[in-house]
Design a protein around this motif. Structure first.
Motif, mmCIF file in Angstrom:
data_model
loop_
_atom_site.group_PDB
_atom_site.id
_atom_site.type_symbol
_atom_site.label_atom_id
_atom_site.label_comp_id
_atom_site.label_asym_id
_atom_site.label_seq_id
_atom_site.Cartn_x
_atom_site.Cartn_y
_atom_site.Cartn_z
ATOM 1 N N UNK A 114 0.845 -1.195 0.000
ATOM 2 C CA UNK A 114 0.000 0.000 0.000
ATOM 3 C C UNK A 114 0.880 1.245 0.000
ATOM 4 N N UNK A 115 0.747 2.070 -1.051
ATOM 5 C CA UNK A 115 1.467 3.341 -1.162
ATOM 6 C C UNK A 115 0.513 4.474 -0.786
ATOM 7 N N UNK A 116 0.944 5.357 0.126
ATOM 8 C CA UNK A 116 0.033 6.397 0.597
ATOM 9 C C UNK A 116 0.792 7.381 1.471
ATOM 10 N N UNK A 117 0.283 8.617 1.532
ATOM 11 C CA UNK A 117 0.771 9.556 2.541
ATOM 12 C C UNK A 117 0.155 9.257 3.896
ATOM 13 N N UNK A 118 -1.018 8.612 3.878
ATOM 14 C CA UNK A 118 -1.809 8.376 5.079
ATOM 15 C C UNK A 118 -2.010 6.879 5.283
ATOM 16 N N UNK A 119 -2.047 6.401 6.536
ATOM 17 C CA UNK A 119 -2.210 4.960 6.757
ATOM 18 C C UNK A 119 -3.639 4.462 6.557
ATOM 19 N N UNK A 142 -11.396 -7.532 9.433
ATOM 20 C CA UNK A 142 -12.135 -8.627 8.798
ATOM 21 C C UNK A 142 -11.252 -9.833 8.494
ATOM 22 N N UNK A 143 -9.948 -9.686 8.676
ATOM 23 C CA UNK A 143 -9.040 -10.808 8.428
ATOM 24 C C UNK A 143 -8.672 -11.000 6.974
ATOM 25 N N UNK A 144 -8.851 -9.959 6.148
ATOM 26 C CA UNK A 144 -8.562 -10.099 4.722
ATOM 27 C C UNK A 144 -7.083 -9.927 4.399
ATOM 28 N N UNK A 145 -6.310 -9.350 5.327
ATOM 29 C CA UNK A 145 -4.891 -9.096 5.078
ATOM 30 C C UNK A 145 -4.025 -10.074 5.855
ATOM 31 N N UNK A 146 -3.212 -10.831 5.148
ATOM 32 C CA UNK A 146 -2.219 -11.684 5.810
ATOM 33 C C UNK A 146 -1.050 -10.828 6.287
ATOM 34 N N UNK A 147 -0.687 -9.864 5.449
ATOM 35 C CA UNK A 147 0.408 -8.940 5.763
ATOM 36 C C UNK A 147 0.107 -7.623 5.059
ATOM 37 N N UNK A 148 0.245 -6.510 5.775
ATOM 38 C CA UNK A 148 -0.006 -5.188 5.199
ATOM 39 C C UNK A 148 1.253 -4.342 5.381
ATOM 40 N N UNK A 149 1.860 -3.964 4.248
ATOM 41 C CA UNK A 149 3.050 -3.124 4.245
ATOM 42 C C UNK A 149 2.675 -1.783 3.617
ATOM 43 N N UNK A 150 2.868 -0.710 4.370
ATOM 44 C CA UNK A 150 2.493 0.630 3.924
ATOM 45 C C UNK A 150 3.747 1.451 3.652
ATOM 46 N N UNK A 151 3.787 2.067 2.465
ATOM 47 C CA UNK A 151 4.979 2.776 1.994
ATOM 48 C C UNK A 151 4.637 4.248 1.763
ATOM 49 N N UNK A 152 5.493 5.127 2.269
ATOM 50 C CA UNK A 152 5.328 6.555 2.022
ATOM 51 C C UNK A 152 4.591 7.308 3.113
ATOM 52 N N UNK A 153 4.263 6.652 4.204
ATOM 53 C CA UNK A 153 3.465 7.258 5.267
ATOM 54 C C UNK A 153 4.240 8.416 5.899
ATOM 55 N N UNK A 154 3.543 9.562 6.045
ATOM 56 C CA UNK A 154 4.160 10.731 6.663
ATOM 57 C C UNK A 154 3.147 11.581 7.437
ATOM 58 N N UNK A 155 2.043 10.954 7.850
ATOM 59 C CA UNK A 155 1.008 11.656 8.617
ATOM 60 C C UNK A 155 0.521 10.784 9.776
ATOM 61 N N UNK A 156 1.399 10.019 10.367
ATOM 62 C CA UNK A 156 0.989 9.027 11.351
ATOM 63 C C UNK A 156 0.714 9.698 12.703
#
Length: 273
Positions: A114-119, A142-156
Motif C-alpha cells: 500500500x502506497x500512501x501519505x496516510x495509513x 475482517x481478516x482479509x490481510x495476511x500482511x499489510x506493508x504501507x509505503x510513504x506514510x508521513x502523517x501518522x
C-alpha cells in the motif's frame, strides 16, 4: 500470462474534506488512451501488443455504499470467473475495502503493498467507519490481510499508530526512505496506490497533498522488484479539479501500464478457495 480487466469506480461519497475523486477514472482513462503517449511499459511489454488488457469503462455506481459494494462484488465475481486479474481506477480509497474483500474471498488472506501519505487506519473518521480514511482498518479487522506493508506514510498520528500496532501493520515511513527498505512480498499480492503517496510536485491533483512524498522512480523501483503473482490492484484518489496540466492523470495512466506489465510478468495467481 494473465488477462487483465481495467475498470473505473467513479465514487467519492466516502471522501472527507473535499469531493472530486469520482472524476478520477475518466481522467486516467483519457490520459491512458491519448495519442500523447504510447502503451509501452518500462518493463518492456506493451498493452495491446504483449499484454492482454480489456477496458470495461466505469461501473454504474451510486452514492449508496452498501449497494455499490454489492455491484463491485458482482463485477469481480465475473472477472474471477473468466480467470482475469482486476485493475481498478478510483474513486476515493474507500473502494479498496470491497476490492480486497473479493480478492480474499477467492484466494484467502492476501499480502497488501500500500502506497500512501496516510495509513487509512482510522477506526471511525468523522462518524463514518467506511471513510476513505478507514479502509485498511476494515480490511484488517475482517481478516482479509495476511500482511499489510504501507509505503510513504508521513502523517501518522497517535490513533493510527495504535491501530497499526493493533493490526500488526508494517509501516515504511518517508524518513530516510529508500526502496531497499521495502520487502519483496509473497503472494497472493494485492497492490493499492493512493496518488497522494507521491510528492505533490509529481502528483498535485489530489484532495490531501502532503509534502515530502515519494518520487515516481522510487515507487517504480519498489513495484518492479515484486515477484509474486498479483491478484488485484487499484489506483485511487485522483482529483482532476486540483490537477495541473493533467500531470497526475498522466501519472495514473503510467501506473496502469506499469501495473499491467507487472501482472503480466509475475504470472497467473492460483485460486486458494
Amino acid at each position: 500470462m494473465p488477462a487483465i480487466r481495467l475498470f473505473g469506480l467513479p465514487t467519492d461519497v466516502n471522501s472527507s474534506f473535499e469531493r472530486g475523486a469520482a472524476a478520477g477514472p475518466a481522467a486516467i482513462r483519457a490520459a491512458l488512451w491519448s495519442d500523447r503517449g504510447n502503451m509501452a511499459s518500462e518493463l518492456g511489454p506493451e498493452i495491446g501488443t504483449d499484454i492482454a488488457l480489456t477496458d470495461d469503462g466505469d461501473l454504474p455506481l451510486t452514492e449508496d455504499t452498501p449497494s455499490d459494494d454489492v455491484a463491485i462484488r458482482r463485477y469481480l465475481a465475473m472477472v474471477r470467473e473468466d480467470g482475469e486479474v482486476p485493475l481498478a481506477v478510483g474513486g476515493d480509497h474507500a473502494v479498496s475495502f470491497p476490492l480486497v474483500e473479493a480478492a480474499s474471498t477467492c484466494f484467502g488472506p492476501v499480502n497488501i503493498l500500500h502506497f500512501d501519505a496516510h495509513p487509512d487506519l482510522y477506526d471511525d473518521f468523522a462518524g463514518n467507519p467506511r471513510s476513505h480514511a478507514s479502509p485498511f482498518a476494515r480490511i484488517c479487522e475482517a481478516g482479509y490481510a495476511k500482511r499489510l506493508v504501507q509505503v510513504g506514510i508521513r502523517t501518522l498520528n497517535g490513533h493510527c499508530r495504535e491501530q497499526a500496532e493493533r493490526f500488526g501493520v508494517e509501516i515504511i515511513p518517508m524518513t530516510d526512505f529508500t526502496p531497499d527498505r521495502v520487502p519483496v512480498l509473497d503472494g497472493p499480492l494485492y497492490i493499492s496506490i493512493d496518488l497522494d503517496g507521491f510528492d505533490p510536485s509529481a502528483a498535485p491533483g489530489v484532495a490531501h497533498p502532503e509534502p515530502g512524498g515519494l518520487t515516481v522512480r522510487e515507487v517504480l523501483a519498489v513495484l518492479h522488484k515484486q515477484t509474486a503473482p498479483i491478484v488485484g490492484a487499484d489506483i485511487v484518489e485522483l482529483h482532476p479539479g486540483r490537477d495541473v496540466g493533467d500531470v497526475t492523470a498522466i501519472l495514473g495512466a503510467k501506473l496502469v501500464r506499469e501495473l499491467a506489465a507487472l501482472i503480466d510478468r509475475n504470472g497467473t495467481p492460483q485460486t486458494a478457495r
